[in-house]
Write a protein that holds these residues in place. Structure first.
Motif, short mmCIF file in Angstrom:
data_model
loop_
_atom_site.label_atom_id
_atom_site.label_comp_id
_atom_site.label_asym_id
_atom_site.label_seq_id
_atom_site.Cartn_x
_atom_site.Cartn_y
_atom_site.Cartn_z
N GLU A 72 13.12 1.35 -5.37
CA GLU A 72 14.34 1.09 -4.58
C GLU A 72 14.04 1.16 -3.08
N VAL A 73 13.23 2.15 -2.69
CA VAL A 73 12.90 2.29 -1.27
C VAL A 73 12.10 1.09 -0.79
N LEU A 74 11.17 0.62 -1.60
CA LEU A 74 10.38 -0.55 -1.21
C LEU A 74 11.28 -1.79 -1.10
N ALA A 75 12.29 -1.85 -1.95
CA ALA A 75 13.18 -3.03 -1.94
C ALA A 75 14.17 -2.98 -0.78
N HIS A 76 14.68 -1.80 -0.47
CA HIS A 76 15.79 -1.69 0.49
C HIS A 76 15.44 -0.92 1.75
N ARG A 131 0.85 -1.18 0.00
CA ARG A 131 0.00 0.00 0.00
C ARG A 131 0.90 1.24 0.00
N ILE A 132 0.57 2.20 -0.85
CA ILE A 132 1.37 3.42 -0.97
C ILE A 132 0.44 4.62 -0.76
N LEU A 133 0.84 5.52 0.12
CA LEU A 133 0.09 6.76 0.33
C LEU A 133 0.74 7.89 -0.46
N VAL A 134 -0.07 8.65 -1.17
CA VAL A 134 0.43 9.81 -1.90
C VAL A 134 -0.25 11.06 -1.36
N THR A 135 0.54 12.09 -1.09
CA THR A 135 0.00 13.38 -0.68
C THR A 135 0.77 14.46 -1.42
N GLY A 149 7.13 6.75 11.21
CA GLY A 149 7.78 5.46 11.00
C GLY A 149 7.58 4.85 9.63
N ILE A 150 7.16 5.66 8.64
CA ILE A 150 6.94 5.14 7.29
C ILE A 150 8.04 5.67 6.36
N PRO A 202 0.78 2.20 5.42
CA PRO A 202 1.37 2.03 4.09
C PRO A 202 2.83 1.61 4.18
N ALA A 203 3.32 1.00 3.12
CA ALA A 203 4.74 0.64 3.07
C ALA A 203 5.60 1.83 2.68
#
Ligand SMILES: [Mg+2]
Length: 271
Positions: A148-152, A5-9, A119-120, A86-87
């Motif tokens: 990259e952020v989701l992977a690492h 899940r990804i939050l966009v603002t 903490g996200i 969200p991740a």
């Protein structure tokens, strides 16, 4: 496997094409939720709304607007809108760069900083431009950074501040990890006279110059490179702690004279 899940603002408001460009692109990585201000809130910095009620309005599936700041949006999204944490949080894509000292004022950057406070892993994305903005270019690089952020992951209390130069996709020369530069406005305060003859002021520099330093963010954009600056939440100047420790003694000197022992009240005996 459940999609992340990804939050966009953002701080340009829910009507800005930049937020929808990045939300659509991020759909390739996961389930995207938009929670954004109902209108432009550029340069509100890390403001939080304390003196009026906040309302959440659902605009479409997983798209919500809030009558508040980017920081309000992130907090409400995490507590009241999204079904789970969200991740990743992506703030942007902003209309215009957020380089150097501008990060102190930027609502876009603050949206990401609030994410890391909670903490996200969070990323701020801004697109260079004048009247028109190549959000399709920014969206491609935002997605690459997000992947990259989701992977690492990201180190604790660290966001990435991403700025995209105003050139077509094929004109991008690469990605440069940078540090914040120093910005100087010429004519930062413009003075005018209103129709009633009273002076008023407009905070808006006409031109700006940047102090030179190695690997500065603005220089990357000038070279048609995407700038990625890691920014940390802890702004303590650790290298200067020992320097200021020497001040402790002077600063600790009593501001009022201390009483010298107890005074005995005449005629009374101690109990
Ligand atoms: Mg903005």
């Amino acid at each position: 496997m459940a999609r992340v899940r990804i939050l966009v603002t953002n701080d340009d408001g829910i009507a800005s094409p930049g937020i929808h460009a990045v939300a659509t692109a991020l759909g390739a990585l996961g389930e995207v939720w938009i929670v954004a201000p109902d209108r432009e809130r550029t340069a509100v910095g890390h403001a939080v709304t304390l003196h009026k009620p906040l309302r959440i309005t659902k605009m479409a599936p997983r798209v919500f607007m809030v009558n508040g700041t980017p920081v309000d949006c992130v907090n409400l999204a995490l507590v009241k809108v999204l079904p789970d944490k969200p991740a990743l949080i992506v703030s942007g894509i902003n209309r215009g760069v957020n380089l150097g000292d501008d990060v102190m004022y930027s609502g876009t950057v603050s949206g990401a900083l609030e994410g890391t406070i909670l903490g996200i892993p969070s990323v701020a994305v801004s697109q260079e431009g004048e009247d028109t903005f190549r959000f399709e270019v920014g969206a491609r690089y935002a997605t690459r950074v997000a992947s990259e952020v989701l992977a690492h992951g990201l180190p604790p209390e660290t966001i990435l501040n991403v700025n995209i130069p105003d050139v077509p996709l094929r004109g991008i020369k690469g990605v440069k990890v940078t540090c914040l530069s120093r910005r100087r406005f010429n004519n930062p305060i413009v003075e005018k006279v209103d129709p009633r003859g009273r002076k008023y002021y407009w905070i808006a520099g006409t031109r700006q110059s940047w102090s030179r330093q190695k690997d500065a963010d603005h220089e990357a954009l000038a070279r048609h490179m995407v700038s990625v600056t890691p920014i940390r939440l802890d702004t303590t100047h650790h290298a200067m702690l020992d320097h200021f420790k020497a001040w402790e003694g002077t600063l600790s000197r009593p501001l009022v004279s201390r009483p010298r022992g107890r005074r005995r009240v005449p005629g009374r005996s101690r109990v």
